[in-house]
Enzyme design. Structure first.
Site, short mmCIF file in Angstrom:
data_model
loop_
_atom_site.label_atom_id
_atom_site.label_comp_id
_atom_site.label_asym_id
_atom_site.label_seq_id
_atom_site.Cartn_x
_atom_site.Cartn_y
_atom_site.Cartn_z
N CYS A 162 -4.40 -7.09 1.40
CA CYS A 162 -3.95 -6.91 2.78
C CYS A 162 -5.11 -7.03 3.77
O CYS A 162 -4.90 -7.42 4.93
CB CYS A 162 -3.32 -5.53 2.97
SG CYS A 162 -2.67 -4.74 1.51
N ASP A 197 -1.25 1.33 0.32
CA ASP A 197 -0.16 2.05 -0.34
C ASP A 197 0.18 1.50 -1.71
O ASP A 197 0.53 2.26 -2.62
CB ASP A 197 1.08 2.02 0.56
CG ASP A 197 0.91 2.89 1.80
OD1 ASP A 197 -0.20 3.39 2.01
OD2 ASP A 197 1.88 3.05 2.54
N CYS A 212 -2.92 -3.45 6.27
CA CYS A 212 -2.06 -2.62 5.43
C CYS A 212 -1.36 -1.55 6.25
O CYS A 212 -1.81 -1.18 7.34
CB CYS A 212 -2.84 -2.00 4.29
SG CYS A 212 -1.77 -1.31 3.02
N ASP A 213 -0.31 -1.01 5.68
CA ASP A 213 0.71 -0.22 6.38
C ASP A 213 0.20 0.70 7.49
O ASP A 213 0.56 0.56 8.64
CB ASP A 213 1.47 0.62 5.36
CG ASP A 213 2.24 -0.22 4.37
OD1 ASP A 213 2.13 -1.45 4.43
OD2 ASP A 213 2.94 0.35 3.52
N LYS A 214 -0.61 1.70 7.15
CA LYS A 214 -0.97 2.72 8.13
C LYS A 214 -2.02 2.24 9.12
O LYS A 214 -2.20 2.85 10.18
CB LYS A 214 -1.47 3.99 7.43
CG LYS A 214 -0.51 4.53 6.38
CD LYS A 214 0.89 4.71 6.92
CE LYS A 214 1.88 5.00 5.82
NZ LYS A 214 2.11 3.89 4.88
N GLU A 226 4.92 8.47 -0.18
CA GLU A 226 6.03 7.54 -0.40
C GLU A 226 6.46 7.60 -1.86
O GLU A 226 5.67 7.91 -2.74
CB GLU A 226 5.60 6.12 -0.05
CG GLU A 226 5.36 5.92 1.42
CD GLU A 226 4.98 4.49 1.77
OE1 GLU A 226 4.99 4.17 2.97
OE2 GLU A 226 4.69 3.70 0.86
N SER A 238 8.59 3.87 0.79
CA SER A 238 7.97 2.60 1.13
C SER A 238 8.98 1.70 1.83
O SER A 238 10.19 1.81 1.62
CB SER A 238 7.49 1.92 -0.15
OG SER A 238 7.20 0.56 0.07
#
Length: 573
Positions: free
Chosen positions: A55, A87, A128-130, A450, A476
């Site tokens: 990512c 994640d 990436c996600d956060k 998650e 997720s």
């Protein structure tokens, strides 16, 4: 070029202007800057690049490309890095407790670096996600002219002549545990599912928040769905660097862009794309940074009237690359705006309104990914908010792709994810069970993990829609099945989820938006009298500090009061 900017009104004057700043300037001379370059506005290029996961592996190169745009616009780029917790690698073990906490650390670290060095503008790169909401939270907190750039998604892998993503790898673990496939298939799939650089390809959290970046106006139009390996990502980075100088000249700031109406637009896009339930956590957190009261219930109200229009995984067929090929987020927004579902007057980082940007887009009738809002996949229901006796402070569920929106059954209670996963692996979960995983909330986990490993294993065993799963933790964006997260108040605060016992009847109705525990009030009162708060294992360090400061999930699980309590804004120093 520098005559465009009056540095006496910019934060960087504190580190570069006047005889008293000679010591400060000496550091810039040490890095090879000239007197003319020191006199320019200082522009932060914040990168979440690292080698932790694909990512993030292209972000530093993209941030470095943005230097050219900043310099062309008369600015002086200053790159720095922040952390990420990825994640997909943190999933399914104690490392996931660090994931949501990292959002706050990212926002805090970007804030501190900008404050400490008095930067005038910001271009943020995240993968990436956060790191996406964390970067945008910092932009809203600082309120200097800013542009958000997503690093781009991964291309789909190919397995047995079909496209696959990391979701398929998580689910094959469940198939293997059920004896439905050989170990060789697990190994074969894991080698091809992620073919290169970029964030997870489905409409999981990263791509959901990338869509939010465009819908809320902080990203350049149709920039975020471009896959990471595409060479056009470099052009996007350069354009972002140049455009942030235009924003600085015109004093267009994030809080002028991210109004309440812009947050409503963003919530529409989460629901219309069947996006991650984490959108219901991150939008309130971002709104808090702007001093806007926009909690999970406000998000859920938008969801109720939003058609589900983008046929994206995990509920649908396609991935981010396909969304880009179909015309991107703006293609979807064109259809929504035509039906009166967006606020077209909202300002964006182009210096034009959302409606003006959308006017430049021509609807593509030949693509198959994005449905016209007049003829959507379903009239409503990509993502749904819930409330009831089990969740007075709300909960959230992704229903995209689900066939049955009502579920009722006996509770099967676990006090941590590991115990539940062990039960799934042991095949002791029964069809019709309502699995409850508690003490995984923001405070109780701590960190609000998650549950993809558990939900994917259930799906791999063929039980994805024959059980329901409820938690005060999170899911997720890759999760599918009847999975309800963000239940509040969380168990650590003594919420009703803490009082559930095995066999209790629970009913979830995603059509009515309710989630109820069918236990008599007197029995619940007896249980509450016996209930004792639990002490988790994290009594020092970052997770301890987080658990002491984090607020409820329905308000975004934030760790400070936000703009509503501030007495000054960094941009005005």
């Amino acid at each position: 070029m520098t005559q465009r900017f009056d540095k006496s009104k910019l934060p960087s004057r504190h580190v570069s202007v006047g005889p008293e700043r000679a010591p400060h300037r000496s550091y810039y001379y040490a890095m090879g800057l000239t007197e003319e370059e020191i006199a320019r506005p200082f522009v932060a290029l914040a990168s979440a690049g690292n080698d932790s996961a694909p990512c993030n592996t292209t972000l530093d190169a993209q941030a470095d490309a943005a230097r050219r745009g900043v310099e062309q616009g008369g600015g002086m780029p200053r790159r720095f890095n922040t952390i990420t917790v990825t994640d997909g690698i943190a999933m399914g073990h104690q490392g996931m407790k660090s994931s949501l906490v990292s959002r706050e650390v990212i926002a805090d670290s970007v804030e501190l670096s900008v404050r400490g060095h008095c930067y005038d503008a910001l271009v943020g790169f995240a993968g990436c996600d956060k790191s996406l909401p964390g970067m945008m939270m910092a932009m809203l907190r600082l309120n200097i002219p800013s542009i958000f750039v997503y690093g781009g998604s991964i291309l789909p892998g190919r397995f047995h002549d079909k496209d696959v993503t990391v979701k398929d790898v998580f689910e094959v673990v469940g198939r293997y545990a059920a004896g439905a496939c050989p170990l060789s298939e697990v190994h074969e799939l894991e080698r091809v599912a992620c073919p290169g650089h970029g964030a997870c390809g489905g409409q999981y959290t990263a791509n959901t928040m990338a869509c939010v970046g465009e819908a809320i106006g902080l990203s350049l139009p149709n920039s975020n769905m471009v896959p990471a390996p595409y060479t056009t990502r470099e052009q996007i980075a350069v354009a972002a660097g140049a455009q942030v100088m235009e924003l600085l000249e015109r004093n267009i700031r994030p809080r002028g862009i991210c109004t309440r109406e812009a947050f409503e637009n963003a919530a529409r896009i989460v629901a219309a794309t069947g996006g991650s339930t984490n959108g219901g956590l991150h939008l309130p957190a971002m709104a808090s940074e702007a001093g806007i009261d926009f909690d999970l219930f406000d998000v859920a109200e938008i969801f109720k009237t939003t058609p589900y229009c983008a046929d994206l995984q995990p509920g649908g067929q396609y991935v981010a690359r396909d969304m880009y090929d179909a015309g991107g987020v703006y293609m979807l927004m064109k259809s929504l705006l035509a039906e009166g579902l967006l606020h077209g007057e909202c300002m964006t980082v182009t210096g034009k309104t959302l409606g003006e940007n959308i006017d430049q887009v021509t609807w593509n009738p030949d693509q198959k990914v994005i449905y016209d809002a007049r003829t959507p996949i379903t009239p409503t229901g990509g993502v749904v908010g819930l409330r009831g006796t089990l969740a007075p402070d709300g909960a959230i569920v992704k229903v995209a792709g689900l066939h049955n929106l009502v579920f009722e059954g006996p509770a099967r209670v676990f006090d941590c994810e590991e115990d539940c996963f062990a039960a799934v692996e042991a095949r002791t979960i029964r069809e019709g069970d309502v699995i409850v995983i508690r003490y995984e909330g923001p405070k109780g986990g701590p960190g609000m993990r998650e549950m993809l490993s558990t939900t994917a294993a259930l799906y791999g065993q063929g039980m994805g829609e024959s059980v329901a799963l409820i938690t005060d933790g999170r899911f997720s964006g890759a999760t599918r099945g009847f999975c309800i997260g963000h239940v509040g108040p969380e168990a650590a605060d003594g919420g009703p989820i803490a009082l559930v016992e095995n066999g209790d009847l629970i009913r979830i109705d995603a059509e009515a938006g309710t989630i109820d525990l069918h236990v008599a009030d007197d029995i619940l009162a007896e249980r509450r009298a016996r209930w004792q708060p639990r002490v988790n294992d994290y009594q020092s360090g970052a997770l301890w500090r987080y658990s002491r400061t984090v607020g409820p999930a329905y308000k975004g699980a934030v760790t400070h009061p936000g703009a509503s309590a501030e007495r000054h804004v960094y941009a005005d120093i």
